[in-house]
Design an enzyme around this catalytic site. Structure first.
Site, mmCIF file in Angstrom:
data_model
loop_
_atom_site.group_PDB
_atom_site.id
_atom_site.type_symbol
_atom_site.label_atom_id
_atom_site.label_comp_id
_atom_site.label_asym_id
_atom_site.label_seq_id
_atom_site.Cartn_x
_atom_site.Cartn_y
_atom_site.Cartn_z
ATOM 1 N N ASN A 402 40.514 -12.344 -10.653
ATOM 2 C CA ASN A 402 40.732 -10.985 -10.185
ATOM 3 C C ASN A 402 40.592 -10.050 -11.371
ATOM 4 O OD1 ASN A 402 41.801 -9.391 -7.726
ATOM 5 N ND2 ASN A 402 43.002 -8.580 -9.415
ATOM 6 N N SER A 500 37.939 -12.524 10.145
ATOM 7 C CA SER A 500 38.879 -11.810 11.017
ATOM 8 C C SER A 500 40.133 -12.638 11.222
ATOM 9 C CB SER A 500 38.235 -11.507 12.369
ATOM 10 O OG SER A 500 39.176 -10.864 13.214
ATOM 11 N N LYS A 555 30.539 -9.335 12.707
ATOM 12 C CA LYS A 555 31.910 -8.902 12.375
ATOM 13 C C LYS A 555 32.082 -7.410 12.652
ATOM 14 C CE LYS A 555 36.073 -9.085 10.590
ATOM 15 N NZ LYS A 555 36.457 -7.727 10.282
ATOM 16 N N HIS A 558 32.525 -7.108 16.302
ATOM 17 C CA HIS A 558 33.886 -7.610 16.579
ATOM 18 C C HIS A 558 34.895 -6.484 16.383
ATOM 19 C CE1 HIS A 558 37.731 -8.924 14.858
ATOM 20 N NE2 HIS A 558 37.644 -10.037 15.573
ATOM 21 N N ASN A 559 34.769 -5.756 15.278
ATOM 22 C CA ASN A 559 35.719 -4.681 15.006
ATOM 23 C C ASN A 559 35.571 -3.533 16.002
ATOM 24 O OD1 ASN A 559 36.305 -6.305 12.843
ATOM 25 N ND2 ASN A 559 36.322 -4.663 11.341
ATOM 26 N N GLU A 562 37.326 -4.590 18.980
ATOM 27 C CA GLU A 562 38.754 -4.478 18.637
ATOM 28 C C GLU A 562 39.243 -3.050 18.839
ATOM 29 O OE1 GLU A 562 40.841 -4.337 14.357
ATOM 30 O OE2 GLU A 562 39.852 -6.248 14.785
#
Length: 861
Positions: A402, A500, A555, A558-559, A562
């Site tokens: 990180n 997700s 994705k 998908h959102n 959602e």
């Protein structure tokens, strides 16, 4: 007689005096050579030449130009069986009180009367003692202490509760006119991320640079003198960025001793430190040896701190092996010394340099196979941490990295607390890549956009042909395609993968939607399929979707679904609360009951849990009633709506949901409008009938939302030749993800039976379900309209259904209007495939060949 005395020169001031008294009784100071091998290192001996033979050097060598000085010693290994000895001394006595302090005195001393010849020994050591006399004793408050995880496991360490530091950062002050106000930082540690010893002098900000360069970042100059490995001197200097811009970027003026002085000569190299020092002893030279008054003052500076550590319960901060050390150390250096790190700068060592075009990967030193990791994860916000722990829970050894070292330490500590999971920390990109088995596989979970590009750039410097980088963030799919093309030139595979399930899903099993080269997917598939959510006979909620971009696209949709699903549930909540008049508990009971039916889904489940949550701030009422009615959003929903327009695919359920979020954000305007317009009086209703209608309307609208989303994926797949399997999309969404729902099983069946299905609505199963619910659906929407309850997604879903089911629409009038004012032409029902234009009034003229007129126009067939 010449007596060489090796360190340690005691453990504190008292033990030094005792040892010195014994030596002095038998030898004069001229006969004693207290050896500190750092004084024999090329770069340390170079200090007097650099400082006093270059006219520019002394001009900037003071508090006028220097911000801070940092002396660093790092070792990548621990005690390795020497713990019994080391535990008696610790890192401060072993490194800082002697090696680094000696280097500091040479850096900071005033010019001696001579640096060469028989009098140089006294002159140089007198100047060093003057520096030491100006340094006050170190306090514990100016210290950060650390101990690497597993230090006490060394079998030679008897005290398993030892507080001996294996890492320390100290701040010193030199109270002389030259150095007053300049922080001197000494940093040393074992079991860190690299082997390095260096002197780093950071200069102050260039005057007025922010003004002169119009707010652009102008990094600070630094002089770095590296003692090991590969002795080098380089000045980090700002130059103009290549091309048309005038942005300052950092490069270096550099001398590498190996390449500058020895690369053209075989069997020649710099003599090592001990060889130099033994020769000095034979020649009677004292300048590179430590005098008794130097040591006495050094122990006076350090003894109070050492006794504080030895005699009180000072506990060092535990840090991960292979990391940069405790995160608090970096924070301390930044705060106490005012040090500013240039994260964009990379020093290319030895023969490596910046090149245009493709740059060969930087060679990495090997590490034993048993220390290699199966996969790397870079980016340790909560999603990243949880997914790393997920992979480790399934037996994969994970290396985590990180930009902020603190999160590396946190993740490693979590892994230990959650069952000693096989997670290894790394705070350095080079070391991070080095720890990965080949072909390397790295998943990055950082913020979309520039942070992804920056991370890929750093990783790819060290990665090789055949390695794989996977971006697991919510990224705009064209960006993934562009990144894949860039990395393809280096032979590095790239995938964009939607993830997700939120924080919980990342830890316990998410839905994974990867897109990229099939060979790349096969490399990572064993890991993904084990870590994804598992759905009975349907298997893991992870599978290959298609070329790069397809995973991000699925994705994104998908959102969008959602967004629609959440808005539909909120509209149902609105009716239950404000029309039916149900309490939070009653609504929770209803949603929980519905969750046992065809409406079963993750979002229904969390809805009843939310409604039941009592407020823990006031102790009165429910949390939901204190939540401000403003809905946030990050961008994927907006992308979905844009893509619907781009692909000419109607997605009104999702578009209405996005509109609702935008309107919710105008809270003050809505409050003002509520004072202007009176709300209709809510009529009394048949509760049982409304509940039945709500259930039917919600189910039918959800089907419409999925139908719209899957139609959008199909349109993009056809255009980009992705060949996305829609039944596979439904399968991946069955578990782990936010839109998982009972009806996805039937959606999977629908497209599995008929992959070329035009629209979900015409599948026999769903057509039957919707037909039986249409009357209730219409009744519910009418109820909302007559009672002034906005239901944008419920109503848009019904309108979508009514529009899609009609063989003829009033679009004929719209197209005629377009032809009237713009000559856009139209098709006729009695002449399909041909274009026509009508002279609607005398002012209209013939436009010639109508088919040529509309060439290239996107007319939806």
């Amino acid at each position: 007689t010449r007596m060489i005395v090796e360190k340690p020169f005691g453990k504190d001031l008292e033990s030094f005096e005792e040892l010195n008294e014994t030596l002095s009784a038998n030898f004069t100071e001229d006969h004693l050579y207290r050896i500190d091998h750092y004084l024999g290192k090329e770069m340390v001996q170079n200090l007097t030449v650099l400082r006093f033979s270059n006219t520019w050097f002394e001009c900037v060598w003071s508090n006028k130009d220097i911000e801070c000085v940092i002396l660093t010693f790092k070792e990548p290994f621990g005690t390795d069986g020497r713990g019994g000895y080391f535990d008696q001394y610790g890192i401060i006595r072993d490194i800082l009180q002697n090696h680094l302090l000696q280097v500091l005195t040479l850096l900071a001393m005033e010019p001696p009367t001579t640096v060469e010849g028989p009098k140089s020994g006294k002159a140089i050591r007198d100047a060093k003692v003057a520096v030491l006399n100006a340094i006050p004793p170190i306090s514990l408050e100016d210290t950060v202490l650390g101990q690497y995880q597993g230090y006490a496991d060394d079998p030679t360490i008897k005290n398993k509760d030892t507080n001996t530091p294996t890492f320390a950062v100290l701040k010193l002050a030199i109270n002389t006119p030259r150095w007053h106000g300049v922080p001197f930082i000494m940093k040393a540690g074992k079991a860190l991320n690299e082997r390095k010893a260096e002197m780093r002098i950071q200069f102050k900000d260039a005057p007025a640079a922010t003004y002169l360069f119009n707010g652009q970042d102008c990094p600070r100059n630094e002089l770095v003198m590296r003692m090991q490995p590969h002795e080098a001197v380089y000045m980090k200097t700002n130059v103009k960025s290549p091309g048309f811009a005038a942005k300052p970027i950092q490069s270096e003026l550099e001398v590498n001793y190996d390449t500058r002085f020895f690369s053209n000569f075989e069997n020649t190299s710099n003599p090592d430190a001990y060889t130099r020092l033994i020769l000095d002893v034979l020649q009677g030279k004292h300048a590179a040896f430590v005098r008794d008054d130097e040591l006495r003052r050094a122990w006076e500076i350090f003894t109070p701190l050492l006794h504080k550590i030895d005699n009180t319960d000072v506990r060092p901060i535990v840090y991960a092996q292979g990391s940069r050390g405790p995160k608090e150390a970096d924070e301390f250096i930044s705060k106490a010394a005012g040090y500013k790190r240039n994260e964009d700068y990379v020093f290319y060592d030895n023969e490596l340099s910046r090149k245009s075009g493709v740059v060969d990967p930087i060679p990495l030193p090997d590490i034993p196979n048993d220390q290699m990791c199966d996969v790397g994860l870079y980016g340790l916000a909560v999603m990243g941490q949880n997914f790393a722990l997920n992979m480790a829970s399934h037996g994969f050894k994970v290396c985590v990295g990180n930009r902020s070292p603190a999160k590396v330490s946190t993740t490693v500590a979590r892994a230990a607390a959650e069952g000693n999971l096989p997670i290894v920390g790394s705070d350095d990109v080079q070391d991070f890549v080095r720890k990965l088995s080949k072909p390397r596989k790295v998943i990055i979970l950082v913020q979309a956009g520039k942070p992804v590009d920056d991370t890929i750039a750093k990783l790819s410097e060290y990665m090789e042909k055949g390695d794989l980088i996977i971006d697991g963030g919510n990224e705009w799919f064209p960006n993934s395609i562009n990144r894949a093309k860039l990395l393809e030139s280096k032979g590095i595979h790239f995938m964009g993968m939607g993830i997700s399930g939120g924080e919980e899903g990342a830890r316990n099993g998410p839905s994974l939607m990867p897109g990229g080269p099939k060979v790349a997917y096969d490399m990572i598939a064993p890991i993904l399929t084990k870590c994804a959510a598992q759905i009975g006979d349907k298997g893991a909620c992870a599978g290959y979707l298609g070329p790069v971009g397809s995973g991000n696209y699925v994705k994104m949709v998908h959102n969008g679904i959602e967004y629609g699903d959440m808005q539909l549930i909120s509209e149902v909540y609105d009716v239950l609360k404000n029309v039916v008049g149900m309490s939070n508990e009653e609504m929770a009971d209803l949603f929980e009951e519905w969750n046992k039916t065809e409406l079963s889904s993750y979002l229904i489940e969390i809805t009843y849990k939310i409604l039941r949550k009592k407020d823990d701030k006031t102790g009165e009422g429910y949390v939901i009633d204190y939540v401000l009615d403003k809905t946030g959003m990050k961008g994927t929903g907006r992308w979905t709506i844009q893509e619907g327009a781009e692909r000419s695919v109607a997605i009104p359920t999702m578009a209405a949901a996005l509109d609702a979020r935008m309107l919710s954000g105008r809270k003050e305007e809505r409050e003002s409008a509520s004072k202007v317009f009176e709300a209709p009086t809510i009529s009394s209703v048949d509760k049982a009938k409304v509940l039945e209608d709500l259930k039917a309307a919600l189910y039918s609208s959800k089907v419409c939302s999925y139908a719209q989303g899957l139609s959008l994926i199909k349109a993009a797949s056809d255009e980009f030749e992705w060949n996305v399997n829609l039944s596979e999309c439904a399968r991946l969404w069955m578990g782990g993800c936010i839109i998982r729902a009972e009806l996805l099983g039937e959606i999977y069946n629908a497209f599995n039976e008929n992959p070329s299905l035009d629209n979900l609505l015409v599948n026999p199963f769903f057509a039957k379900q919707i037909k039986s619910r249409v009357p209730s659906w219409r009744s519910l929407v009418a109820l909302c309209v007559t009672n002034g309850i906005a239901c944008p997604s419920l109503c848009s879903s019904l309108n979508y259904f009514d529009t899609y089911r009609r063989a003829r629409l009033p679009a004929n009038l719209t197209q005629a209007q377009r032809d009237f004012f713009g000559g856009h032409t139209y098709e006729r029902v009695d002449a399909p495939g041909e274009r026509f234009h009508t002279a609607w009034t005398e002012a209209h003229k013939d436009i010639g060949d109508a088919n040529q007129r509309t060439a290239g126009e996107n007319v939806q067939k």
